[in-house]
Design a protein around this motif. Structure first.
Motif, PDB file in Angstrom:
ATOM      1  N   ALA A 103      53.542  66.127  16.617  1.00 46.18           N
ATOM      2  CA  ALA A 103      53.113  64.834  17.151  1.00 46.18           C
ATOM      3  C   ALA A 103      53.576  64.609  18.589  1.00 46.18           C
ATOM      4  CB  ALA A 103      53.651  63.706  16.265  1.00 46.18           C
ATOM      5  N   GLY A 104      54.278  65.585  19.168  1.00 42.40           N
ATOM      6  CA  GLY A 104      54.756  65.449  20.535  1.00 42.40           C
ATOM      7  C   GLY A 104      55.916  64.478  20.667  1.00 42.40           C
ATOM      8  N   GLN A 105      56.635  64.239  19.606  1.00 40.64           N
ATOM      9  CA  GLN A 105      57.731  63.271  19.615  1.00 40.64           C
ATOM     10  C   GLN A 105      59.112  63.916  19.655  1.00 40.64           C
ATOM     11  OE1 GLN A 105      57.074  59.908  19.719  1.00 40.64           O
ATOM     12  NE2 GLN A 105      54.987  60.639  19.968  1.00 40.64           N
ATOM     13  N   LEU A 106      59.192  65.207  19.854  1.00 40.66           N
ATOM     14  CA  LEU A 106      60.469  65.893  19.754  1.00 40.66           C
ATOM     15  C   LEU A 106      61.378  65.635  20.949  1.00 40.66           C
ATOM     16  CD1 LEU A 106      61.668  67.556  17.539  1.00 40.66           C
ATOM     17  CD2 LEU A 106      60.861  69.591  18.648  1.00 40.66           C
ATOM     18  N   GLY A 107      60.826  65.682  22.143  1.00 38.59           N
ATOM     19  CA  GLY A 107      61.637  65.439  23.330  1.00 38.59           C
ATOM     20  C   GLY A 107      62.818  66.378  23.415  1.00 38.59           C
ATOM     21  N   THR A 108      63.940  65.869  23.889  1.00 38.00           N
ATOM     22  CA  THR A 108      65.144  66.685  24.024  1.00 38.00           C
ATOM     23  C   THR A 108      66.112  66.463  22.866  1.00 38.00           C
ATOM     24  OG1 THR A 108      66.203  64.953  25.314  1.00 38.00           O
ATOM     25  CG2 THR A 108      65.019  66.669  26.535  1.00 38.00           C
ATOM     26  N   ASN A 109      65.692  65.719  21.851  1.00 39.60           N
ATOM     27  CA  ASN A 109      66.599  65.407  20.758  1.00 39.60           C
ATOM     28  C   ASN A 109      66.887  66.594  19.849  1.00 39.60           C
ATOM     29  OD1 ASN A 109      66.793  62.774  21.595  1.00 39.60           O
ATOM     30  ND2 ASN A 109      65.099  62.099  20.333  1.00 39.60           N
ATOM     31  N   THR A 110      65.964  67.500  19.699  1.00 35.99           N
ATOM     32  CA  THR A 110      66.175  68.584  18.760  1.00 35.99           C
ATOM     33  C   THR A 110      65.943  69.950  19.394  1.00 35.99           C
ATOM     34  OG1 THR A 110      65.504  67.145  16.962  1.00 35.99           O
ATOM     35  CG2 THR A 110      65.558  69.463  16.489  1.00 35.99           C
ATOM     36  N   GLY A 111      64.780  70.217  19.925  1.00 36.13           N
ATOM     37  CA  GLY A 111      64.481  71.512  20.509  1.00 36.13           C
ATOM     38  C   GLY A 111      64.168  72.567  19.465  1.00 36.13           C
ATOM     39  N   ALA A 112      64.290  73.826  19.850  1.00 37.49           N
ATOM     40  CA  ALA A 112      63.955  74.960  18.989  1.00 37.49           C
ATOM     41  C   ALA A 112      65.104  75.290  18.036  1.00 37.49           C
ATOM     42  CB  ALA A 112      63.649  76.175  19.864  1.00 37.49           C
ATOM     43  N   VAL A 113      64.811  76.101  17.016  1.00 39.31           N
ATOM     44  CA  VAL A 113      65.868  76.609  16.135  1.00 39.31           C
ATOM     45  C   VAL A 113      66.628  77.660  16.929  1.00 39.31           C
ATOM     46  CG1 VAL A 113      66.341  77.901  14.026  1.00 39.31           C
ATOM     47  CG2 VAL A 113      64.604  76.102  14.016  1.00 39.31           C
ATOM     48  N   LYS A 114      67.927  77.437  17.136  1.00 39.29           N
ATOM     49  CA  LYS A 114      68.717  78.315  18.008  1.00 39.29           C
ATOM     50  C   LYS A 114      70.032  78.785  17.413  1.00 39.29           C
ATOM     51  CE  LYS A 114      66.393  78.101  21.955  1.00 39.29           C
ATOM     52  NZ  LYS A 114      66.095  79.150  22.863  1.00 39.29           N
TER      53      LYS A 114
END
Length: 166
Positions: free
Chosen positions: A50-61
């Motif tokens: 939904a394009g709501q991720l922002g900088t709060n989570t990011g990729a699985v790292k």
């Protein structure tokens, strides 16, 4: 009457653990089974779409290991994770994933995360693992398994190969 279109996505994960003897480099035990992609992890994927991720989570790292995946009295019988899990029960070590590979050409595209945990760094018995988004506060998936000795004097390493398939 129009054409019937059928579409589905069955998100699933599989974890392969190789217990490696450090002296010889030989795999002395292999543990494999499906994992649980927890509700918080699925919710973050929805936010991403939904394009709501922002900088709060990011990729699985990151990947972590802990020792809350079995009961002390039954160290070889894992306690099943639940969809509501948000962390490991007894986290021991969290570290960056060593390698990430994607297979986009297969019928069921997949991403594989590989992380190596050395006994000198962990220095504990372990029986649970998790994948984390890069902000390290939201868990994506959890896996419990029979207890593996990763104490410093055990001379073992544990390679976790975690594949998520769509």
């Amino acid at each position: 009457m129009g054409t019937v279109i059928s579409d589905s996505m069955n998100l699933k994960g599989n974890v392969l653990i190789n217990v490696i003897e450090n002296k010889t480099g030989k795999i002395v035990e292999t543990i494999e089974n499906h994992n649980l992609i927890v509700k918080a992890g699925r919710s973050e994927l929805i936010k991403l779409l939904a394009g709501q991720l922002g900088t709060n989570t990011g990729a699985v790292k990151q990947c972590s290991v802990g020792k809350g995946g079995t009961d002390i009295a039954t160290p070889f019988v894992p306690i099943a994770p639940t969809s509501a899990d948000t962390s490991l029960l007894q986290a021991i070590r969290k570290q960056d994933i060593g390698s990430i590979t994607m297979d986009l050409a297969s019928t069921n595209p997949r991403v594989t995360f590989t992380t190596l945990f050395n006994c000198a760094d962990v220095n504990s018995l372990v029986n649970e693992a998790a994948l984390w988004f890069e902000n390290t506060t939201v868990m994506f998936a959890r896996y419990t398994f029979k207890t593996v000795p990763l104490e410093a004097d055990a001379g073992m390493s544990m390679e976790i190969i975690w594949t998520i398939e769509f």
